[in-house]
Design a protein around this motif. Structure first.
Motif, short mmCIF file in Angstrom:
data_model
loop_
_atom_site.label_atom_id
_atom_site.label_comp_id
_atom_site.label_asym_id
_atom_site.label_seq_id
_atom_site.Cartn_x
_atom_site.Cartn_y
_atom_site.Cartn_z
N LYS A 157 -7.70 48.23 67.43
CA LYS A 157 -7.83 48.31 69.40
C LYS A 157 -5.85 47.44 69.17
N PRO A 158 -4.96 48.49 69.79
CA PRO A 158 -4.10 48.00 69.93
C PRO A 158 -3.26 46.47 70.18
N PHE A 174 -3.05 42.56 71.78
CA PHE A 174 -1.67 42.93 73.09
C PHE A 174 -0.86 42.20 73.44
N VAL A 214 4.24 29.63 71.46
CA VAL A 214 2.89 30.17 72.23
C VAL A 214 2.29 30.96 72.93
N THR A 274 -0.66 33.48 71.50
CA THR A 274 -2.03 33.40 72.47
C THR A 274 -2.27 35.27 72.67
N LEU A 293 -5.54 36.49 71.49
CA LEU A 293 -6.18 37.68 72.25
C LEU A 293 -5.94 38.78 72.00
N GLY A 309 -12.59 42.39 72.38
CA GLY A 309 -12.30 43.48 72.59
C GLY A 309 -12.26 44.61 71.26
N GLY A 310 -11.89 43.67 70.05
CA GLY A 310 -12.08 44.83 68.94
C GLY A 310 -12.94 44.69 68.21
N ALA A 311 -13.25 45.34 66.90
CA ALA A 311 -14.84 45.92 66.18
C ALA A 311 -13.74 44.64 65.05
N ILE A 312 -13.88 44.39 64.99
CA ILE A 312 -12.97 43.41 63.77
C ILE A 312 -13.13 43.00 62.65
N PHE A 334 -12.72 28.75 71.34
CA PHE A 334 -12.89 30.38 71.86
C PHE A 334 -12.48 31.43 70.91
N LEU A 374 -14.61 34.08 69.50
CA LEU A 374 -14.40 35.67 69.07
C LEU A 374 -14.47 36.79 67.63
N TYR A 397 -16.43 39.41 68.48
CA TYR A 397 -16.01 41.11 68.37
C TYR A 397 -16.46 41.51 67.22
N PRO A 444 -14.11 49.21 70.15
CA PRO A 444 -14.01 48.81 70.36
C PRO A 444 -13.42 48.56 71.82
N ASP A 445 -12.99 48.44 73.07
CA ASP A 445 -12.38 48.76 74.38
C ASP A 445 -11.09 48.31 74.17
N ARG A 446 -10.40 49.19 75.21
CA ARG A 446 -8.03 49.19 74.32
C ARG A 446 -8.51 47.85 76.13
N HIS A 473 -7.05 45.60 78.29
CA HIS A 473 -6.61 44.17 78.04
C HIS A 473 -6.36 43.18 79.34
N LEU A 474 -6.90 41.78 79.22
CA LEU A 474 -6.79 40.89 80.34
C LEU A 474 -5.47 41.19 81.23
N PRO A 475 -5.21 40.74 82.39
CA PRO A 475 -3.76 40.69 83.00
C PRO A 475 -2.94 39.50 82.21
N LEU A 476 -1.46 40.48 82.76
CA LEU A 476 -0.42 39.30 82.01
C LEU A 476 -0.92 37.70 82.78
N SER A 500 -3.47 36.09 80.36
CA SER A 500 -2.84 35.66 79.28
C SER A 500 -1.82 34.74 79.07
N PRO A 548 -2.17 29.53 79.60
CA PRO A 548 -2.05 29.01 78.65
C PRO A 548 -0.34 28.40 78.17
N ASP A 549 -0.06 29.71 78.10
CA ASP A 549 1.73 28.65 78.15
C ASP A 549 1.91 28.00 79.15
#
Lengths: 577, 114, 196, 259
Positions: A299-300, A302, A351, A355, A359, A363-366, D41, D45, D49, D57-59, D61-64, D67, D70-71
């Motif tokens: 998948k693309p 993040f 960081v 991250t 991330l 949602g990927g297929a690893i 975490f 993951l 996944y 796989p679903d494409r 993405h979490l909103p900005l 993400s 943590p920063d």
């Protein structure tokens, strides 16, 4: 594609003095792996001396010269030489040429659809400045004064008084010129030789990391070249750029230097280069990890834009943080607060990068292929390296932790379990593209688990030793009373270091065996979408039979209306059936 | 690049800029000969040098008619060069207070740093 | 030099020919190199107990003459490029020859200055001022020698079949850019060492 | 091996040590928590996944904002750390040296592989030193003519401090860069030749400690150390007087020939 079609090139033209970016990339690859092995074997000698001070080296003790290791026991002078050369070889001759020279040279033109670098002959010149520079650096062991022995940072006045530094400085000038030409080549190629349709924002992350790295090399190396010229003048012509007044060396007034210089000037100029240099060490491996993670999660990645902006911000900030290496060196204390703040700011893009990469797994297929294992291991390991940088970046705690083994644990976690593991991942990942054959998977997994365990065995104890206050670069740690309690930890590190050497044998065998008798693969074994996998492997001279046209971003995996789960950048449009 | 039509005007422009540089060189020499109070001689000297350099860069190096990409490259370089200049100088303005001005080995006391 | 013609490039590019982009990047790295020398000069000067006045220690009139040589060579090299773009071969030879002569004159004067200093017993190791003086002017002199070699190479290449080569005009311009940069370094070096 | 050293930080023997250790503890606790959270975490993951049949796989993405959380958290923690802890304690430890009168002055000069130490003696003033007077018996090159230097006490590789009194060290080096590092006092400062750096601390615990060189200074860097002993005031004065008589007896000859 190539402009000069002439008689069939002779063997030397094809393989030795070749102007093809692929051959130059492989030359860099093999040479930097040899240098990494050399640097690593030097550290094995040092580790033996650290764990068992004063005891003769088994087996090879007698082979070393009497002056360097009397009676098989490494002498302090030889230990300092090993220390300085280990640092220099691993940084300037090992990881950077591997990350930038080998992967950059080979993969970047393929990923942007270019036939070759913008200046093929200058590209060849880069390699043929790098190799003599490396050999000159190595030959300094055989010279009368011995190799450089003032650490890879070569702080004056010690580096001006000690023997062996002149050859080090000359070799550094050669390496710097090689990197400078290389960076010009990379920037011009990335800007002017992209396939039609490949706008800047459709370039893979690996190309972005090489682009930012090239600017770091271009603008950070010349100050060290100027500083090296000044130190060369100090050593050869007895000028006193770095030599203050009234130096008393060995009991007498050192009258050959008239004085008036500043030792701290070198530290400023050296670290002005060295901090962007450590980001040169980490950016290409991060680019490699982004490629491999995206490919193996199908998948693309993040936050493509966040990663690119974070890399640019990291590159910019890397020029402004250098003096956190000098908090206790006598620098002005008001300036330390400034560098404290910039060091804290630069930890944010690191960081952010980590991250985004983690991330990307969501949602990927690893697929747990060997390159993916290495790329996945990069994330927590680089995390430890980054986190342990916090107490060192903070002025107060750095007073205690500066120049202790804590620092050595920190930067080895970033460089060894960070960059080197990612570069191993890149080797396993692009090997089919280089040789048309795949590296053996089981040997790969053995190499992975063994290397990961052994590396942690070496560097984890270093944090404990560092917190006990043991200084770095000590020939015999037991001479200081406060180090005695940490001695068993040194033994653990040394044993793990020898185990790590053992686990490199599978990959060396695997690398050369698979080159000729590995399992043959087609041109896109990993089902990747970037352009480097859309040309035959190994790609012929000129790379692409037909100039590819790019229609979309680099990581279109699992596209909803495309039949298979990868949609190459140069495919006209998604095919539904 | 400049096409041939206005080549003639360009050549005239080059000679004028050359003349201006000559005059400025003479000016900077004269300025330093007749002493100007302490901080100002630096300022004037540097100002003339910057003026000469900007003439050479803009006209001789065709930067005025150059594409924006070259401005970006020079902008990035200038940004980093500023840090290369400012920070060591700020540091050494403090460190000079810590310098031990030893008696000159020949015996007479070194002048105390004002 | 570059693997494709700058103009008819099917590639996605920035419109700036490879050579020009390369020379400007090279000049950027040179800015950092000489910038470091100037930073070291300023730092060493602020930290020094006393700093000799340029007028007493160095021969300023001679250096002014040298500055005139370098500025003149800057003018002649830009004229050489103008003549080359106007396809006037004789004009190109005249001005490029003048540039080489003026830079050789600069080197001769610089050599005389060095000889005079060595004769008086001033060497780089004498004091921090002379160390800075010899190192900066020495490195600058090396860059001038490089420039002279490049310009001579261009004239020799023009004589053979270079004049009609599609890369010739670009290379003359890049030689000019490099030369103007070397001139700018001297424009800052001259007041720094001699006048202030 | 006395009880000063354990598996973690050495004993706290100076006024700065508690403040420094608090910083190290805070940061290591924070690092531990962050690393554990990330690892959990990360493991989740990997398991959730992993590639397996029927798992697409679903494409999305979490909103900005998610993400960048943590920063922002790490930056907030760092800003807090810098403003509340780092800058104030740094200024206290390194910025403004204490007045010379109110503290015990000591001059420490590093040279290749020894620490020369000088106490100013009763008059509280150090004698003038010249590089040309330096020789084996006169490590500081003390000028004979200067009366202030007469009562100075010079020792090599031996430091002694009275407990609970502020010490102001004038640190410099003769040849290369060394580093004045006493682990138990959490004090470290490079001794740069040509610069006289002030270093100050207040020993709070009596006992035997160690001054180790922390900057590579050549072949003998590993053996460059000095014994540091902290006693009560009376024992310190007695030691100083005893040392004074010893140096008087072995006073160098008056005329040191010039070569």
């Amino acid at each position: 594609m190539s402009e000069h079609a002439h008689a069939e090139p002779s063997f030397t033209e094809r393989y030795v003095f070749s102007v093809d970016h692929k051959v130059i990339g492989l030359q860099y690859l093999v040479t930097s792996f040899v240098f990494l092995l050399l640097g690593f074997s030097m550290v094995l000698l040092m580790r033996w001396q650290l764990a068992f001070p004063g005891q003769p080296l088994p087996l090879i003790g007698r082979l070393l010269s009497a002056s360097a290791a009397p009676g098989g026991v490494i002498g302090p002078e030889f230990y300092n030489q090993l220390g300085a050369m280990h640092g220099t070889i691993m940084v300037f001759l090992g990881i950077v040429p591997l990350g930038v020279g080998a992967f950059g040279n080979y993969v970047l033109p393929l990923q942007i659809g270019a036939p070759d670098m913008a200046f093929p002959r200058m590209n060849m010149m880069s390699y043929w400045l790098y190799l003599p520079g490396g050999l000159l650096m190595l030959s300094s062991f055989l010279l009368p004064g011995g190799a450089a022995q003032s650490g890879w940072t070569s702080y004056p006045p010690l580096s001006v008084i000690n023997p062996g530094q002149t050859v080090w400085l000359l070799a550094m000038v050669l390496l710097i010129t090689s990197s400078l030409l290389g960076s010009i080549n990379f920037i011009v190629t990335t800007l002017n030789l992209r396939a039609p349709g490949m706008t800047l924002w459709r370039m893979p992350v690996f190309v972005w990391s090489q682009f930012v790295t090239a600017f770091l090399l271009l603008l950070a190396f010349p100050p060290l070249e100027a500083a090296a010229v000044l130190q060369l003048m100090d050593r050869v012509f007895h000028t006193s750029f770095y030599m203050p007044e009234g130096l008393i060396v060995g009991g007498q007034l050192a009258s050959q230097w008239s004085g008036g210089g500043q030792s701290l000037l070198w530290q400023h100029l050296f670290w002005f280069l060295a901090h962007p240099e450590v980001y040169v060490l980490i950016l290409p491996p991060m680019g490699i990890c982004a490629e491999i993670i995206s490919n193996n999660t199908r998948k693309p990645i993040f936050g493509y834009k966040e990663i690119v902006y974070a890399m640019m911000f990291l590159g910019t900030m890397s020029f402004v943080v250098w003096a956190h290496h000098m908090f206790v060196s006598g620098m002005s204390t008001t300036l330390s607060n400034f560098f404290l703040v910039t060091t804290m700011i630069i930890s944010v893009p690191s960081v952010a990068l980590l991250t985004c990469l983690i991330l990307s797994l969501k949602g990927g297929a690893i697929r747990f292929t060997t390159p993916m294992l290495f790329a996945l291991a990069f994330l927590p390991m680089f995390g430890i390296g980054g986190l342990t940088g916090l107490p060192l970046g903070l002025t107060v705690t750095d007073i205690y932790l500066h120049d202790t083994y804590y620092v050595i644990g920190h930067f080895h976690y970033v460089v060894v379990t960070g960059s080197l593991i990612a570069l191993f991942a890149g080797t396993y990942f692009w090997f089919p593209k280089w040789f048309g054959r795949r590296m053996d998977d089981t040997l790969g997994k053995i190499h992975f688990w063994g290397t990961l365990a052994a590396m942690n065995g070496i560097f984890l104890p270093m944090f404990a030793i560092g917190l006990q206050g043991q200084s770095r670069r000590l020939y015999d740690p037991t001479a200081h009373l406060h180090n005695l309690i940490g001695q068993p930890l040194h033994v653990v590190s040394t044993v793990s270091a020898f185990v790590l050497m053992l686990f490199q044998i599978p990959v060396i065998y695997n690398f050369f065996y698979s080159m000729f008798r590995g399992e043959p693969t087609d041109s896109n074994p990993w089902k990747a979408t970037t352009l480097d996998w859309q040309c035959p492997s190994p790609p012929p001279h000129g790379n692409f039979a037909k100039l590819p046209r790019v229609y979309r971003g680099p990581y279109e995996y699992s596209h909803p209306d495309h039949r298979d789960d990868w949609l190459p950048q140069d495919a006209e449009k998604a095919v539904a059936s | 690049m400049s096409d041939h039509a206005d080549a003639k005007s360009h050549e005239k422009l080059y000679w004028m800029v050359g003349g201006a540089l000559f005059v400025l060189t003479i000016a900077t020499v004269l300025v330093s000969k007749y002493h100007i109070p302490h901080p100002w001689n630096y300022v004037v000297g540097i100002a003339i040098a910057v003026l000469k350099a900007s003439l050479v860069v803009s006209i001789f190096m065709h930067l005025k008619w150059e594409s924006r990409l070259i401005y970006y490259v020079l902008g990035i370089t200038a940004f980093f060069a500023v840090f290369l200049f400012v920070l060591p100088i700020v540091d050494f303005s403090w460190t000079t207070g810590q310098i031990i001005h030893r008696a000159d080995p020949a015996g007479h006391e070194a002048v105390e740093h004002h | 030099m570059s693997a494709h013609a700058a103009v008819a490039a099917p590639y996605e590019n920035t419109g700036v020919p490879d050579g020009k982009l390369a020379i400007w990047l090279f000049l950027a790295s040179e800015v950092m190199l000489f910038g470091t020398l100037f930073t070291s000069y300023i730092v060493l000067r602020t930290a020094a107990a006393s700093w000799p006045v340029g007028w007493e220690v160095l021969n300023v009139p001679l250096a002014t003459l040298n500055t005139f040589f370098l500025i003149a060579s800057s003018v002649t090299i830009v004229m050489a490029h103008a003549k080359a773009s106007a396809r006037d071969k004789a004009g190109f030879y005249r001005f490029m020859g003048l540039t080489v002569l003026l830079s050789l004159a600069f080197l001769v004067v610089k050599g005389f200055e060095y000889g005079h200093k060595f004769h008086e017993g001033h060497f780089p190791s004498t004091s921090i001022f002379y160390a800075v003086y010899f190192t900066t002017t020495g490195l600058h002199g090396l860059h001038i020698i490089g420039g002279v070699a490049w310009n001579l190479g261009l004239m020799w290449w023009a004589g053979r079949d270079g004049w009609d080569d599609r890369l010739f005009l670009g290379r003359v311009e890049y030689a000019g850019l490099y030369w103007h940069f070397v001139d700018i370094v001297w424009i800052f070096l001259f007041p720094a060492l001699y006048l202030l | 091996m006395n009880g000063n050293y354990g598996w973690f930080l050495p004993v706290q023997a100076s006024d700065f040590a508690p403040a420094m250790d608090r910083g190290i503890h805070i940061i290591h606790w924070a690092m531990g928590v962050i690393f554990v959270l990330w690892s959990v975490f990360f493991a989740y993951l990997l398991v959730r996944y992993r590639a397996r049949d029927g798992h697409k796989p679903d494409r999305s993405h979490l909103p900005l904002s998610v993400s960048l959380a943590p920063d922002i958290a790490v930056l907030a923690f760092e800003v807090l750390l810098v403003v509340v802890y780092a800058v104030p304690s740094w200024n206290r430890m390194k910025r403004i040296p204490p007045s010379a009168e109110g503290s015990l002055q000591v001059e420490v000069r590093g040279e290749q592989f020894n620490w020369s130490v000088r106490y100013p003696g009763a008059d509280g003033k150090f004698g003038k030193t010249e590089p040309r007077f330096v020789d084996f018996t006169n490590p500081f090159g003390v000028d004979e003519a200067d009366p202030a230097g007469a009562d100075d006490v010079v020792t090599v590789n031996e430091l002694r401090f009275p407990v609970n009194e502020r010490v102001l060290v004038r640190l410099t080096s003769k040849d290369v860069i060394h580093s004045f590092f006493i682990p138990e006092f959490r004090v470290k400062q490079d001794a740069v030749p040509g610069l006289a750096m002030p270093v100050w601390f207040t020993p709070t615990l009596e006992g035997d400690f160690e001054l180790a060189c922390a900057q590579l200074c050549g072949v003998g860097h590993a053996i460059m150390r000095a014994d540091v002993k902290v006693t009560d005031r009376a024992a310190f004065d007695q030691w100083l007087a005893a040392k004074k008589n010893a140096t008087l007896a072995a006073a160098p000859k008056a005329a040191v020939e010039q070569w």
